[in-house]
Design a protein around this motif. Structure first.
Motif, PDB file in Angstrom:
ATOM      1  N   LEU A 158       0.804  -1.220   0.000  1.00 48.93           N
ATOM      2  CA  LEU A 158       0.000   0.000   0.000  1.00 48.93           C
ATOM      3  C   LEU A 158       0.839   1.273   0.000  1.00 48.93           C
ATOM      4  CD1 LEU A 158      -2.743  -1.108   2.543  1.00 48.93           C
ATOM      5  CD2 LEU A 158      -2.866  -1.123   0.042  1.00 48.93           C
ATOM      6  N   HIS A 159       2.153   1.144   0.026  1.00 46.83           N
ATOM      7  CA  HIS A 159       2.994   2.338   0.012  1.00 46.83           C
ATOM      8  C   HIS A 159       3.030   3.002  -1.360  1.00 46.83           C
ATOM      9  CE1 HIS A 159       5.444   1.041   3.805  1.00 46.83           C
ATOM     10  NE2 HIS A 159       4.175   1.255   4.050  1.00 46.83           N
ATOM     11  N   GLY A 160       2.677   2.272  -2.395  1.00 48.56           N
ATOM     12  CA  GLY A 160       2.651   2.828  -3.748  1.00 48.56           C
ATOM     13  C   GLY A 160       1.233   2.924  -4.276  1.00 48.56           C
ATOM     14  N   GLU A 161       1.089   3.677  -5.356  1.00 49.26           N
ATOM     15  CA  GLU A 161      -0.250   3.878  -5.912  1.00 49.26           C
ATOM     16  C   GLU A 161      -0.807   2.611  -6.555  1.00 49.26           C
ATOM     17  OE1 GLU A 161      -2.210   6.545  -5.300  1.00 49.26           O
ATOM     18  OE2 GLU A 161      -0.494   6.810  -3.959  1.00 49.26           O
ATOM     19  N   TYR A 213      -1.262   2.764   6.692  1.00 50.97           N
ATOM     20  CA  TYR A 213      -0.054   1.990   6.413  1.00 50.97           C
ATOM     21  C   TYR A 213       1.064   2.819   5.806  1.00 50.97           C
ATOM     22  CZ  TYR A 213      -2.577  -2.035   7.974  1.00 50.97           C
ATOM     23  OH  TYR A 213      -3.259  -2.914   8.770  1.00 50.97           O
ATOM     24  N   ARG A 214       0.792   4.046   5.470  1.00 51.67           N
ATOM     25  CA  ARG A 214       1.858   4.960   5.074  1.00 51.67           C
ATOM     26  C   ARG A 214       2.335   5.801   6.247  1.00 51.67           C
ATOM     27  NH1 ARG A 214      -0.311   6.917  -0.985  1.00 51.67           N
ATOM     28  NH2 ARG A 214      -0.157   4.830  -1.925  1.00 51.67           N
ATOM     29  N   PHE A 217       4.913   4.437   8.796  1.00 48.52           N
ATOM     30  CA  PHE A 217       6.298   4.396   8.342  1.00 48.52           C
ATOM     31  C   PHE A 217       6.859   5.797   8.069  1.00 48.52           C
ATOM     32  CE2 PHE A 217       5.011   0.055   7.577  1.00 48.52           C
ATOM     33  CZ  PHE A 217       6.148  -0.668   7.899  1.00 48.52           C
ATOM     34  N   GLY A 218       6.120   6.815   8.454  1.00 50.70           N
ATOM     35  CA  GLY A 218       6.583   8.182   8.261  1.00 50.70           C
ATOM     36  C   GLY A 218       6.584   8.637   6.824  1.00 50.70           C
ATOM     37  N   LEU A 219       5.779   7.991   5.968  1.00 46.74           N
ATOM     38  CA  LEU A 219       5.769   8.310   4.545  1.00 46.74           C
ATOM     39  C   LEU A 219       4.808   9.445   4.196  1.00 46.74           C
ATOM     40  CD1 LEU A 219       5.801   4.663   3.126  1.00 46.74           C
ATOM     41  CD2 LEU A 219       7.746   6.214   3.461  1.00 46.74           C
TER      42      LEU A 219
END
Length: 300
Positions: A158-161, A213-214, A217-219
């Protein structure tokens, strides 16, 4: 006599919370908090058992799930830990409950842990699956051993589109896969899974999940309204209320730990138990989960 289960909605903070309530009003209050990707159905068995004992049982749908809605379109669709905790604290206020016992797992366990850690006078006790669920966001960038990293594929996805689009397109398939992976000994039926899947159709589900979920992780930035709470959580405060910790013997996402590994976070640890379950402890073992709550009440 215990009252029949009632479904309703209640304005609490930034949310119009969909919830189910059963048992005896005025009985010992307990709030049961579900995780991701589950919903209130995880507590059907637990709620029935507690209601039969005369408890006042409240099972809300978390932000982004089921019938819960944001009251204002402009509110950040945050899934950060501080947002979940404020949702719980504001629900306690809106219900007018005096120091309920709070119990949860996964996201719900995180909300319960944060409230118990930062505002211990708001609750009388805590039952938490997997122990200390407060996230250490500052330490999240440190790599773990590969076998541990592999368990978190669903978060990295889920960190990417591509992953966000995949969740939106295949939300039920994604959830079913996690149910199977995280609870390998739980032979749930299609009907059991189908009872929960409508909760994933909430219009805010994808945004809240992806943000969760982003952010951990500090994203991405969090909702500025919750920054003071995140600052307090960065200090990893202990949880001082009476607590009973549960672990699942077959939980593949949060493997069980020994009591002495939990103790530093819980100065008032009453008991640590390992259930014969995977990750979804209340739905897999409702009698044991309910017993943890009644035993903690007895110890207070």
């Amino acid at each position: 006599m215990a009252a029949a289960k009632e479904s309703g909605r209640l304005r609490a903070g930034v949310l119009d919370v969909a919830l189910e309530r059963s048992g005896r009003r005025g009985g010992p209050p307990v709030i049961l908090l579900h995780g991701f990707p589950y919903d209130a159905r995880a507590y059907d068995g637990v709620a029935e058992l507690l209601a039969a004992e005369g408890a006042d049982v409240v099972v809300p749908y978390l932000r982004g799930y089921g019938g819960t809605r944001f009251a204002e379109a402009a509110t950040v669709r945050s899934g950060q830990q501080a947002a979940l905790a404020h949702d719980l604290a504001e629900l306690i206020d809106a219900l007018g409950l005096d120091s309920p016992l709070v119990a949860g797992y996964d996201w719900g366990g995180r909300a319960a842990c944060v409230v118990a850690a930062l505002w211990p006078r708001r609750v009388c006790g805590l039952v938490t699956a997997n122990g200390y669920n407060v996230q250490d966001i500052a330490g999240s960038s440190a790599p773990r051993r590969p076998e541990l990293e592999r368990r978190l594929w669903y978060q990295y996805y889920l960190h990417g589109e591509r992953g966000a689009h995949g969740l939106a397109t295949y939300r039920s398939d994604y959830a079913r896969l996690l149910w199977r992976e995280w609870s390998p000994t739980w032979d749930f039926s299609d009907a059991t899974f189908a009872a929960t899947t409508p909760s994933f159709d909430n219009p805010d589900f994808v945004d809240v999940v992806v943000h969760s979920y982003r952010h951990r992780f500090g994203l991405v930035a969090g909702d500025p309204a919750y920054q003071p709470t995140e600052d307090a959580l960065a200090r990893q405060p202990p949880i001082t209320v009476p607590t009973l910790v549960l672990d699942g013997a077959y939980d593949t996402v949060q493997p069980q730990r020994k009591r002495d590994e939990h103790e530093p976070h819980f100065p008032a640890l009453v008991d640590h138990r390992v259930l014969d379950t995977g990750h979804n402890m209340p739905q897999e073992a409702p009698a044991e989960f309910a017993r943890a709550i009644t035993d903690l009440w007895a110890a207070l």
